[in-house]
Design a protein around this motif. Structure first.
Motif, PDB file in Angstrom:
ATOM      1  N   LYS A 125     -64.588 -43.448  57.421  1.00  0.00           N
ATOM      2  CA  LYS A 125     -65.239 -44.749  57.621  1.00  0.00           C
ATOM      3  C   LYS A 125     -66.069 -44.747  58.906  1.00  0.00           C
ATOM      4  CE  LYS A 125     -63.015 -48.254  59.368  1.00  0.00           C
ATOM      5  NZ  LYS A 125     -62.085 -49.400  59.574  1.00  0.00           N
ATOM      6  N   TRP A 126     -65.467 -44.246  59.988  1.00  0.00           N
ATOM      7  CA  TRP A 126     -66.192 -44.274  61.264  1.00  0.00           C
ATOM      8  C   TRP A 126     -67.353 -43.286  61.273  1.00  0.00           C
ATOM      9  CZ3 TRP A 126     -65.757 -48.415  63.803  1.00  0.00           C
ATOM     10  CH2 TRP A 126     -64.548 -49.124  63.814  1.00  0.00           C
ATOM     11  N   LEU A 127     -67.192 -42.170  60.588  1.00  0.00           N
ATOM     12  CA  LEU A 127     -68.312 -41.223  60.483  1.00  0.00           C
ATOM     13  C   LEU A 127     -69.456 -41.824  59.676  1.00  0.00           C
ATOM     14  CD1 LEU A 127     -66.423 -37.845  59.936  1.00  0.00           C
ATOM     15  CD2 LEU A 127     -67.883 -38.442  61.874  1.00  0.00           C
ATOM     16  N   ALA A 128     -69.117 -42.553  58.624  1.00  0.00           N
ATOM     17  CA  ALA A 128     -70.145 -43.220  57.819  1.00  0.00           C
ATOM     18  C   ALA A 128     -70.859 -44.289  58.638  1.00  0.00           C
ATOM     19  CB  ALA A 128     -69.528 -43.832  56.566  1.00  0.00           C
ATOM     20  N   LEU A 129     -70.094 -45.022  59.439  1.00  0.00           N
ATOM     21  CA  LEU A 129     -70.696 -46.046  60.292  1.00  0.00           C
ATOM     22  C   LEU A 129     -71.582 -45.430  61.368  1.00  0.00           C
ATOM     23  CD1 LEU A 129     -67.639 -48.444  60.724  1.00  0.00           C
ATOM     24  CD2 LEU A 129     -69.811 -49.022  59.634  1.00  0.00           C
ATOM     25  N   HIS A 185     -66.728 -57.102  44.893  1.00  0.00           N
ATOM     26  CA  HIS A 185     -67.380 -56.295  45.929  1.00  0.00           C
ATOM     27  C   HIS A 185     -68.852 -56.145  45.615  1.00  0.00           C
ATOM     28  CE1 HIS A 185     -63.144 -54.300  46.063  1.00  0.00           C
ATOM     29  NE2 HIS A 185     -63.170 -55.470  46.684  1.00  0.00           N
ATOM     30  N   LEU A 186     -69.670 -56.245  46.641  1.00  0.00           N
ATOM     31  CA  LEU A 186     -71.101 -56.033  46.447  1.00  0.00           C
ATOM     32  C   LEU A 186     -71.390 -54.592  46.070  1.00  0.00           C
ATOM     33  CD1 LEU A 186     -72.740 -58.048  49.344  1.00  0.00           C
ATOM     34  CD2 LEU A 186     -72.766 -58.577  46.909  1.00  0.00           C
ATOM     35  N   LEU A 187     -70.682 -53.640  46.685  1.00  0.00           N
ATOM     36  CA  LEU A 187     -70.879 -52.221  46.399  1.00  0.00           C
ATOM     37  C   LEU A 187     -69.533 -51.618  46.023  1.00  0.00           C
ATOM     38  CD1 LEU A 187     -73.256 -51.360  49.334  1.00  0.00           C
ATOM     39  CD2 LEU A 187     -73.825 -51.153  46.921  1.00  0.00           C
ATOM     40  N   PRO A 188     -69.090 -51.801  44.790  1.00  0.00           N
ATOM     41  CA  PRO A 188     -67.773 -51.306  44.399  1.00  0.00           C
ATOM     42  C   PRO A 188     -67.703 -49.800  44.467  1.00  0.00           C
ATOM     43  CG  PRO A 188     -69.025 -51.978  42.479  1.00  0.00           C
ATOM     44  CD  PRO A 188     -69.817 -52.388  43.666  1.00  0.00           C
ATOM     45  N   SER A 189     -66.580 -49.296  44.872  1.00  0.00           N
ATOM     46  CA  SER A 189     -66.396 -47.850  44.990  1.00  0.00           C
ATOM     47  C   SER A 189     -65.791 -47.307  43.727  1.00  0.00           C
ATOM     48  CB  SER A 189     -65.495 -47.548  46.186  1.00  0.00           C
ATOM     49  OG  SER A 189     -65.158 -46.186  46.217  1.00  0.00           O
ATOM     50  N   LYS A 190     -66.395 -46.238  43.244  1.00  0.00           N
ATOM     51  CA  LYS A 190     -65.872 -45.593  42.046  1.00  0.00           C
ATOM     52  C   LYS A 190     -64.658 -44.726  42.387  1.00  0.00           C
ATOM     53  CE  LYS A 190     -69.873 -43.845  40.800  1.00  0.00           C
ATOM     54  NZ  LYS A 190     -70.869 -43.091  40.027  1.00  0.00           N
ATOM     55  N   ASP A 191     -64.526 -44.369  43.629  1.00  0.00           N
ATOM     56  CA  ASP A 191     -63.444 -43.484  44.043  1.00  0.00           C
ATOM     57  C   ASP A 191     -62.268 -44.289  44.590  1.00  0.00           C
ATOM     58  OD1 ASP A 191     -64.991 -41.281  43.392  1.00  0.00           O
ATOM     59  OD2 ASP A 191     -65.975 -41.308  45.356  1.00  0.00           O
ATOM     60  N   CYS A 192     -61.719 -45.201  43.782  1.00  0.00           N
ATOM     61  CA  CYS A 192     -60.603 -46.036  44.221  1.00  0.00           C
ATOM     62  C   CYS A 192     -59.295 -45.284  43.969  1.00  0.00           C
ATOM     63  CB  CYS A 192     -60.600 -47.377  43.499  1.00  0.00           C
ATOM     64  SG  CYS A 192     -62.068 -48.352  43.839  1.00  0.00           S
ATOM     65  N   ARG A 193     -59.068 -44.240  44.763  1.00  0.00           N
ATOM     66  CA  ARG A 193     -57.867 -43.428  44.612  1.00  0.00           C
ATOM     67  C   ARG A 193     -57.157 -43.386  45.977  1.00  0.00           C
ATOM     68  NH1 ARG A 193     -61.917 -40.534  41.946  1.00  0.00           N
ATOM     69  NH2 ARG A 193     -62.226 -39.194  43.771  1.00  0.00           N
ATOM     70  N   PRO A 194     -56.419 -44.447  46.315  1.00  0.00           N
ATOM     71  CA  PRO A 194     -55.820 -44.504  47.649  1.00  0.00           C
ATOM     72  C   PRO A 194     -54.829 -43.398  47.927  1.00  0.00           C
ATOM     73  CG  PRO A 194     -55.011 -46.288  46.256  1.00  0.00           C
ATOM     74  CD  PRO A 194     -56.102 -45.632  45.502  1.00  0.00           C
ATOM     75  N   SER A 195     -54.200 -42.908  46.890  1.00  0.00           N
ATOM     76  CA  SER A 195     -53.200 -41.880  47.095  1.00  0.00           C
ATOM     77  C   SER A 195     -53.805 -40.499  47.277  1.00  0.00           C
ATOM     78  CB  SER A 195     -52.236 -41.849  45.907  1.00  0.00           C
ATOM     79  OG  SER A 195     -52.967 -41.580  44.714  1.00  0.00           O
ATOM     80  N   ALA A 196     -55.087 -40.361  46.926  1.00  0.00           N
ATOM     81  CA  ALA A 196     -55.714 -39.039  46.974  1.00  0.00           C
ATOM     82  C   ALA A 196     -56.037 -38.612  48.395  1.00  0.00           C
ATOM     83  CB  ALA A 196     -56.974 -39.021  46.116  1.00  0.00           C
ATOM     84  N   TYR A 231     -67.219 -51.133  54.046  1.00  0.00           N
ATOM     85  CA  TYR A 231     -65.949 -50.864  54.705  1.00  0.00           C
ATOM     86  C   TYR A 231     -65.280 -52.105  55.270  1.00  0.00           C
ATOM     87  CZ  TYR A 231     -66.727 -45.898  54.186  1.00  0.00           C
ATOM     88  OH  TYR A 231     -66.908 -44.650  53.657  1.00  0.00           O
ATOM     89  N   PHE A 232     -66.067 -53.155  55.614  1.00  0.00           N
ATOM     90  CA  PHE A 232     -65.449 -54.343  56.193  1.00  0.00           C
ATOM     91  C   PHE A 232     -65.227 -55.443  55.159  1.00  0.00           C
ATOM     92  CE2 PHE A 232     -67.378 -52.311  59.959  1.00  0.00           C
ATOM     93  CZ  PHE A 232     -66.213 -52.136  60.687  1.00  0.00           C
ATOM     94  N   ARG A 233     -66.182 -55.657  54.239  1.00  0.00           N
ATOM     95  CA  ARG A 233     -65.994 -56.696  53.219  1.00  0.00           C
ATOM     96  C   ARG A 233     -65.005 -56.256  52.163  1.00  0.00           C
ATOM     97  NH1 ARG A 233     -70.899 -60.349  51.444  1.00  0.00           N
ATOM     98  NH2 ARG A 233     -69.111 -61.197  50.326  1.00  0.00           N
ATOM     99  N   GLU A 234     -64.978 -54.927  51.875  1.00  0.00           N
ATOM    100  CA  GLU A 234     -63.972 -54.446  50.924  1.00  0.00           C
ATOM    101  C   GLU A 234     -62.567 -54.730  51.460  1.00  0.00           C
ATOM    102  OE1 GLU A 234     -64.354 -50.380  49.962  1.00  0.00           O
ATOM    103  OE2 GLU A 234     -65.808 -50.726  48.368  1.00  0.00           O
ATOM    104  N   VAL A 271     -79.316 -49.287  55.495  1.00  0.00           N
ATOM    105  CA  VAL A 271     -78.167 -48.470  55.079  1.00  0.00           C
ATOM    106  C   VAL A 271     -76.954 -48.796  55.942  1.00  0.00           C
ATOM    107  CG1 VAL A 271     -77.297 -46.104  55.006  1.00  0.00           C
ATOM    108  CG2 VAL A 271     -79.563 -46.607  54.119  1.00  0.00           C
ATOM    109  N   PHE A 272     -77.169 -48.990  57.230  1.00  0.00           N
ATOM    110  CA  PHE A 272     -76.073 -49.357  58.127  1.00  0.00           C
ATOM    111  C   PHE A 272     -75.440 -50.680  57.687  1.00  0.00           C
ATOM    112  CE2 PHE A 272     -74.535 -51.244  62.175  1.00  0.00           C
ATOM    113  CZ  PHE A 272     -73.552 -50.301  62.464  1.00  0.00           C
ATOM    114  N   GLN A 273     -76.263 -51.623  57.255  1.00  0.00           N
ATOM    115  CA  GLN A 273     -75.758 -52.901  56.760  1.00  0.00           C
ATOM    116  C   GLN A 273     -74.905 -52.692  55.508  1.00  0.00           C
ATOM    117  OE1 GLN A 273     -78.274 -56.650  56.442  1.00  0.00           O
ATOM    118  NE2 GLN A 273     -78.091 -56.122  54.274  1.00  0.00           N
ATOM    119  N   ASP A 274     -75.359 -51.818  54.599  1.00  0.00           N
ATOM    120  CA  ASP A 274     -74.585 -51.542  53.386  1.00  0.00           C
ATOM    121  C   ASP A 274     -73.250 -50.875  53.719  1.00  0.00           C
ATOM    122  OD1 ASP A 274     -76.408 -52.663  51.732  1.00  0.00           O
ATOM    123  OD2 ASP A 274     -77.198 -50.795  50.900  1.00  0.00           O
TER     124      ASP A 274
END
Length: 968
Positions: free
Chosen positions: A634-638, A613-624, A600-603, A592-595
């Motif tokens: 990102k850091w909490l997920a890592l 992207h290997l794991l595309p994000s459905k929540d591509c809402r940068p303005s939200a 966050y880094f390959r995107e 999971v850590f690898q994913d």
């Protein structure tokens, strides 16, 4: 016929549970028993051997003892009396062992080491079947030949005080009795006082021949705080004083010229290092057996105790009281008891025991004549006849004495060999019932596997060809074939078969069901074959119908699940299964850590060049979301996978489990020691506060208040029973049962469950409100968490804390952000649930089941709630993770409405595969050396886990219906 995935999975699990129940009935063998239904009688005893003439008279030697007192101390370990600590634990008993007229032995109890089977072993001399563990909860009357029945028939007056299991096993056998409840483990004082209060008056009377005392307090202390508790020594000193009182009274009653008394001190089983019992470790099977009587020679010092079988006591007591030996007895008389008898009487006693064992051997072993013990007995019997001829002729030479000693030795060798042969014949497997149950389970598993593409499709519905199967010719031919096989097997079977004993109506239903499942299975398989090349590229794990592309995580989950199933074929892997799950969970965290790193880094690196992207994000809402919030997320997920690894490592050190290292000290032992009670109190308080903070966030304000008061009640209960302290309390205060405090918590548990159920029903019937449904579901989960926090021991509260914390972190930063599908999420929940099962201190040994939780808040033993609470506490880890899975899949608004159905199907598959594989393994390994000590307990755990999973899948059905309603 189309059915939803959740309904289909629940149907499969329920019928698999029925198939496994049939398998269990055939697998757990019926103990070795004589084919003669009547009980032994004095008139049936064989004549004394005499060579060269007609058989001699069937005279019996005079009984060795006039009175017998049996003092049975439940869970009395051998080292409590005969070990280095015996002098401080039981000084008077130890003095008798070292310098008194006594014999001391280490009596080995066969697993399962629980009370009811051990009482059966002590009274019948047989080795009870493993299924008696279940019967231990509700013991029926013992109908087979036994020592108590023989004594009553011979006119012996029997008095009993103690564990009421004896009263249920032997109704109307005692002249006087007073039974105490054996399952109310929080009481270790009154339960023994209720036995001792009768002693003074009983010992003064002369109207009894056998007195049986069964003390339970030591066993209850073991369940509460273990064998190294500060409560152990005072309890053993109390038992020592009672034995001294009995011994002194018997000495005063001893009359000149009368037969001597016999005082027996023994245990039914021992106690493991955690204070429980049921398994086969040395502390559980080794019990002391001390026989005290003026008929024995006085000792001059401590001798190394001999090792005997616990069942040897049965034949010894029977011959000592002049009673026939029970027909099903597999033990042999303890030779030291006969040392003061004449040589003729010693030979006669051994002959009677040998005759009984040889008759049982004939009934139990087909080629009994080839058994070495049987042939040795025949040789010894002939030599005995020759010796008798010389004896009756008046020969008094030394040759006669030497010849007698030689015959005595031959008898003892023959008895040991026959006893060993019978002990190996624990029972006869009912292979027909086992095979029938196995076929049912595997048919259902294959149907479950064949339905995978449909069950995990976007429709989440399985098309079962039921009607075509029932109207096909092969169905009727198969019904006739199976019915013919059943008749053939049942009419030609030499031994009894449970499946053959069922009514023809039930058998007919089973035949129809099996035939129908086979036809459905073939129909589904043939329906898939032409489509093989076309759907080869489709993924059954993707509801969207995307191309088949197994990720590294998918391969890990698949390999781990299959690898764990295969590992169950090795006894070492079964004993240390927790290590397998710890390894798999650690590997999962790294994957999971690898994913997370990839996301966050390959995107970020691939966002400028349009790289896929290997794991595309459905929540591509940068303005939200503000940039700072995305960065912190990102850091909490890592940090989540390493934090989970750290939590799991700490939890592993909390409870030592398994077999190899279970005896080593752990953090739990350190926290439970009296000098560290303030530390445990602070830790428990912090954990309860954290539990409240993690659970209350999605509850209504009413449930929040109830949860806070309930958790306060949990701490109050633990303080009442002496596990923790309030700041104003002293550690030396008097403890209570905590009944009022526990019932206080139960009120709030019921209140929270009622509130959650009300919200669920409103969301499903009155208004299709997804938010209300999600809150109601979470409140039901909160009520379960509160109940588990009450049942968990104080030092295990960090496990519940970490469970809730990991669930929150995974849901918020991993499963949502990485968009794992329902199948992947379900497998992860299952793995976490299995690991937390072992974090609790559980193992595949029955001894680790904490039965004390079955009496939290109860004044007396009530069977239904005790079983429910014990099962809930034991399987709290898997159940909490399964419940969280329902909450998570039901509350995610951006998920497909069929996610709950997919989760239910995957959960059913994850339980069905190891359960089906394991029944094949135990069938193949049924003659393995460790079949009863290792593989059989695991089979019971697997069966119970399957049953609980079936119940969870029924809950999935209601949530899927509710989810579908709210989505529409």
């Amino acid at each position: 016929m189309k059915v939803r995935s959740s309904v289909f999975a629940s149907f499969i699990l329920i019928f698999e549970a029925i198939g496994i129940a049939l398998f269990l009935r055939g697998f757990f063998p019926v103990p070795v028993k004589s084919s003669v239904s009547s009980k032994s009688k004095l008139s049936d005893l064989p004549a004394e051997p005499l060579a060269g003439s007609a058989p001699n008279s069937s005279r019996l030697p005079q009984p060795l003892f006039r009175r017998v007192v049996i003092m049975l101390v439940d869970a009395l370990r051998e080292d409590f009396v005969l070990g280095p600590g015996g002098r401080s634990y039981m000084p008077y008993t130890r003095q008798l062992v070292e310098r008194g007229s006594s014999h001391s032995f280490v009596a080995k109890a066969r697993p399962p080491t629980v009370t009811m089977p051990r009482i059966k072993a002590l009274t019948t001399g047989s080795i009870p079947g493993f299924i008696d563990v279940v019967m231990n909860l509700n013991s029926p009357a013992l109908l087979e030949d036994n020592l108590i029945w023989q004594a009553k028939t011979a006119g012996k007056r029997i008095v009993f005080y103690g564990d009421d299991t004896w009263v249920r096993l032997f109704p109307k056998h005692f002249m006087e009795y007073d039974g105490t409840t054996s399952f109310f483990v929080s009481d270790y004082t009154e339960v023994d006082n209720n036995v001792t209060r009768h002693l003074d008056s009983t010992l003064k009377r002369d109207d009894w021949d056998i007195l049986i005392l069964h003390y339970l307090g030591l066993d209850h202390i073991g369940h509460i705080s273990g064998p190294h508790s500060s409560l152990i020594q005072p309890k053993l000193l109390e038992m020592d004083d009672i034995l001294k009182k009995i011994h002194s009274a018997l000495i005063l009653k001893e009359a000149e010229g009368s037969l001597p008394y016999l005082l027996v001190l023994c245990g039914d089983h021992g106690m493991s290092e955690t204070g429980s019992h049921g398994g086969s470790s040395e502390p559980e099977v080794n019990t002391p057996l001390v026989l005290i009587s003026p008929a024995f020679k006085r000792k001059v010092g401590m001798e190394k105790p001999q090792v005997v079988e616990q069942v040897d006591l049965t034949s010894t007591l029977a011959l000592g009281l002049g009673l026939p030996i029970s027909q099903n007895n597999v033990g042999h008389v303890i030779p030291g008891i006969l040392e003061e008898s004449s040589l003729r009487d010693q030979l006669r006693f051994l002959h009677l025991n040998g005759h009984q064992l040889s008759c049982l051997l004939k009934d139990s072993v087909t080629d009994y004549e080839k058994e070495a013990g049987f042939e040795q007995f025949r040789v010894a019997e002939k030599a005995h006849g020759s010796w008798m001829k010389l004896y009756l002729e008046g020969n008094t030479s030394e040759v006669l004495t030497n010849m007698g000693k030689k015959v005595l030795k031959q008898y003892l060798e023959a008895l040991a060999a026959m006893s060993s042969a019978l002990s190996r014949q624990l029972g006869k497997y009912d292979m027909y019932s086992m095979v029938a149950g196995m076929i049912f389970v595997f048919q259902l598993l294959l149907v479950l596997l064949l339905a995978m593409p449909e069950a995990l499709s976007s429709a989440a519905a399985v098309d079962l060809p039921v009607l075509p199967a029932l109207l096909s010719l092969p169905f009727y031919l198969l019904c006739l074939l199976l019915a013919s096989v059943h008749v053939l097997v049942c009419t030609s079977a030499e031994s009894s078969c449970y499946f053959c004993s069922l009514s023809w109506g039930l058998v007919f239903v089973a035949v129809i069901f099996s035939s129908a499942m086979f036809c459905i299975m073939v129909s589904m398989a043939t329906r898939r074959l032409p489509l093989g090349p076309k759907i080869h590229g489709k993924s059954p794990l993707r509801s969207s119908g995307s191309e088949w592309s197994l990720s590294e995580l998918d391969l890990l989950l698949l390999a781990g699940t299959v690898g764990h199933t295969l590992s169950l074929a090795a006894s070492s892997f079964v004993e240390e299964e927790h290590q397998t799950w710890y390894f798999l969970l650690s590997t999962l965290c790294l994957a999971v850590f690898q994913d997370v790193c990839r996301k966050y880094f390959r995107e970020r690196s691939g966002s400028g060049d349009g790289e896929e992207h290997l794991l595309p994000s459905k929540d591509c809402r940068p303005s939200a979301h503000p940039k700072a919030e995305i960065c912190s997320e990102k850091w909490l997920a890592l940090a989540t996978p390493p934090f989970i690894l750290l939590c799991c490592r700490l939890l592993r050190s909390l409870n030592q489990t398994g077999v190899q290292w279970a005896h080593l000290p752990d953090v739990g032992h350190w926290l439970n020691s009296s000098e560290h009670k303030p530390v445990l109190s602070l830790l428990a308080a912090l954990c309860l506060v954290l539990i409240y903070l993690l659970v209350q966030r999605r509850c209504s304000w009413v449930s929040k208040v109830a949860l806070a008061l309930g958790l306060l009640g949990v701490y109050s209960y633990r303080a009442a029973v002496g596990n923790v302290l309030f700041p104003w309390q002293h550690s030396g205060r008097t403890m209570s049962k905590g009944t009022v405090e526990a019932r206080f918590v139960y009120v709030f548990v019921l209140g929270i469950l009622f509130t959650g159920t009300k919200d669920l029903l409103r969301s499903q019937i009155i208004t299709a409100d997804a938010k209300l449904k999600s809150r109601g579901l979470w409140e039901i989960y909160s009520g379960l968490v509160l109940l588990v926090s009450l049942l968990f021991r104080a030092h295990n509260l960090p496990i519940l804390c970490c469970c809730l914390l990991i669930q929150m972190l995974m849901a918020q930063f991993i499963w949502n952000n990485l968009h794992y599908d329902a199948a992947q999420t379900t497998i992860m929940h299952y793995w976490f649930g299995q690991a937390f099962f072992y974090f609790q201190g559980n193992s595949n040994n029955i001894a680790t089941v904490d039965i004390s939780v079955g009496f939290v808040g109860l004044e007396s033993y009530i069977e239904a709630p005790a079983i429910f609470l014990t099962a809930l506490s034991t399987y709290a880890g898997p159940l909490l993770w399964a419940c969280h899975l329902v909450c998570y899949l039901s509350s995610e608004t951006d998920r497909s409405p069929v996610a709950v159905g997919h989760g239910c199907y995957c959960l059913a598959l994850l339980r069905s595969v190891p359960a089906a594989a394991y029944i094949v393994l135990v069938t193949v390994l049924r003659y393995h050396l460790f079949i009863w000590s290792v593989f059989s307990p695991k089979l019971l755990y697997e069966s119970m886990h399957l049953l609980l999973t079936a119940g969870m899948c029924l809950f999935f059905i209601t949530m899927e219906q509710s989810n579908s309603s709210s989505k529409s």
